[in-house]
Design an enzyme around this catalytic site. Structure first.
Site, PDB file in Angstrom:
ATOM      1  N   ASP A  35       0.829  -1.205   0.000  1.00  0.00           N
ATOM      2  CA  ASP A  35       0.000   0.000   0.000  1.00  0.00           C
ATOM      3  C   ASP A  35       0.867   1.261   0.000  1.00  0.00           C
ATOM      4  OD1 ASP A  35      -2.348   1.437   0.017  1.00  0.00           O
ATOM      5  OD2 ASP A  35      -2.561   1.396   2.202  1.00  0.00           O
ATOM      6  N   GLY A  36       0.350   2.306  -0.622  1.00  0.00           N
ATOM      7  CA  GLY A  36       0.988   3.614  -0.547  1.00  0.00           C
ATOM      8  C   GLY A  36       1.632   4.116  -1.822  1.00  0.00           C
ATOM      9  N   ARG A  48       0.184   9.034 -10.747  1.00  0.00           N
ATOM     10  CA  ARG A  48       0.024   7.828  -9.934  1.00  0.00           C
ATOM     11  C   ARG A  48       0.811   6.643 -10.480  1.00  0.00           C
ATOM     12  NH1 ARG A  48      -6.528   8.342  -8.838  1.00  0.00           N
ATOM     13  NH2 ARG A  48      -6.362   9.919  -7.166  1.00  0.00           N
ATOM     14  N   HIS A  52       3.308   3.541  -8.818  1.00  0.00           N
ATOM     15  CA  HIS A  52       3.180   2.097  -9.055  1.00  0.00           C
ATOM     16  C   HIS A  52       4.473   1.527  -9.644  1.00  0.00           C
ATOM     17  CE1 HIS A  52      -0.974   2.185  -7.944  1.00  0.00           C
ATOM     18  NE2 HIS A  52      -1.359   2.923  -8.969  1.00  0.00           N
ATOM     19  N   SER A  80      -6.694  -5.579  -6.227  1.00  0.00           N
ATOM     20  CA  SER A  80      -7.907  -6.113  -5.601  1.00  0.00           C
ATOM     21  C   SER A  80      -9.117  -5.918  -6.508  1.00  0.00           C
ATOM     22  CB  SER A  80      -8.156  -5.417  -4.258  1.00  0.00           C
ATOM     23  OG  SER A  80      -8.608  -4.088  -4.468  1.00  0.00           O
ATOM     24  N   ASN A  83     -10.096  -2.373  -6.773  1.00  0.00           N
ATOM     25  CA  ASN A  83      -9.266  -1.503  -7.617  1.00  0.00           C
ATOM     26  C   ASN A  83      -9.872  -1.254  -8.993  1.00  0.00           C
ATOM     27  OD1 ASN A  83      -6.113  -2.820  -6.335  1.00  0.00           O
ATOM     28  ND2 ASN A  83      -7.362  -1.112  -5.601  1.00  0.00           N
ATOM     29  N   PHE A  84     -10.836  -2.078  -9.394  1.00  0.00           N
ATOM     30  CA  PHE A  84     -11.504  -1.852 -10.676  1.00  0.00           C
ATOM     31  C   PHE A  84     -12.312  -0.555 -10.667  1.00  0.00           C
ATOM     32  CE2 PHE A  84     -10.878  -6.480 -11.309  1.00  0.00           C
ATOM     33  CZ  PHE A  84     -10.364  -6.458 -12.593  1.00  0.00           C
ATOM     34  N   ARG A 214      -5.152  -2.471   8.700  1.00  0.00           N
ATOM     35  CA  ARG A 214      -6.263  -3.347   8.335  1.00  0.00           C
ATOM     36  C   ARG A 214      -5.774  -4.331   7.279  1.00  0.00           C
ATOM     37  NH1 ARG A 214      -8.704  -0.707   3.719  1.00  0.00           N
ATOM     38  NH2 ARG A 214      -7.740   1.329   3.406  1.00  0.00           N
TER      39      ARG A 214
END
Length: 298
Positions: A35-36, A48, A52, A80, A83-84, A214
């Site tokens: 994550d992040g 973004r 990635h 995930s 993410n779609f 989480r």
């Protein structure tokens, strides 16, 4: 000068930490929620996809680090089902990046030197054809490798995984291929992704970067069933270092030792109870062993 001094100190600390964790039990299966990436890019004022891409470079390093310290299975949460919901541009860019990494794994001699098996877990019907072709190619090329396993979760959701397994089993029962008596934990595991095939084993340690504490619907069957250790850390995924990995393993080892102490303490209390011999009047004391809390034992 200051940066060079810090680099020397960092390397020395890393060596000490690695020596420490290698003297104890190493988790066989580590799962990582990477994550992040987007927040990392945002801090730098970049697109973004830049985050990635930087995260993907770290992923390659983490595979190396895990192999070096003796981890047998590494599962990465790459994409995930949620993410779609991101923009078409971002989703497309992610799939292109993942595809590039699968193509690189297929041609990289280290994949074969390590005898690394690569598998994808998730709903592959949601993936573009070119990505599925690359997945088929790398899975076929490494299907007989057993020294190290890399599981990549794409279009994956833990609840959806359990639901598809239950549906599959229900179909087998209704068609007479299975009876209700055949249904057990082992059978359910075999119908989880990447069914059909060797099931993904229980997780020993889950790592999540980026500061959130989480699990995000990641491997719920494999994680809860083994009561795995969890390690949450602040660095964004592109900032993840080998020291962070080693610290996470140290948390796993500390938890294992804590559970051993707790188990030994409970056994000693039971033996002491039996030694006293006052079974009728003290029987209620046995129930107190379950929620037992003692300094140093939790």
């Amino acid at each position: 000068m200051k940066n060079r001094t810090f680099s020397v100190f960092y390397r020395k600390y890393e060596q000490i930490l690695e020596k420490e964790i290698l003297s104890s039990e190493i988790p066989e299966h580590i799962a990582v929620i990477m994550d992040g990436n987007r927040r990392y890019a945002g801090q730098l004022g970049k697109a973004r996809i830049f985050g990635h891409a930087m995260g993907a470079e770290v992923t390659e390093q983490v595979i190396e680090w895990c192999y070096e310290i003796g981890v047998k299975q590494l599962t990465l949460y790459a994409f995930s089902t949620e993410n779609f919901q991101r923009s078409e541009e971002e989703v497309g860019g992610l799939f292109n990046l993942i595809n590039e990494k699968f193509l690189k794994l297929h041609t990289d001699k280290r994949t074969y030197e390590k005898e690394m098996q690569v598998r994808v877990i998730g709903d592959r019907t949601k993936l573009p054809a070119y990505l599925n072709e690359s997945i088929d190619r790398i899975e076929k090329a490494t299907e007989h490798h057993r020294k190290f396993s890399l599981n990549v979760a794409i279009a994956y959701g833990g609840r959806q995984d359990i639901m598809q397994a239950v549906r599959d089993i229900a179909t087998c029962v209704s068609s007479g291929k299975l009876s209700l008596e055949d249904v057990n934990e082992s059978l359910i595991s075999k119908h989880l992704y990447p069914a059909p095939g060797v099931p993904v084993p229980n997780v020993d340690l889950i790592i999540r970067t980026g500061g959130d504490e989480r699990i995000s619907n990641f491997l719920p069957w494999q994680a809860n069933g083994s009561e795995c250790a969890t390690y949450f850390c602040a660095p964004f995924w592109p900032e993840f270092r080998k020291i962070d990995l080693l610290r996470s393993v140290r948390v796993y080892q500390a938890r294992k030792e804590e559970k051993k102490r707790e188990h030994s303490y409970r056994i000693s209390k039971v033996k002491n109870f039996l030694r006293v011999g006052k079974y009728e009047n003290k029987s209620e004391d046995l129930g107190q062993l379950l929620p037992l809390k003692k300094q140093g034992v939790s």
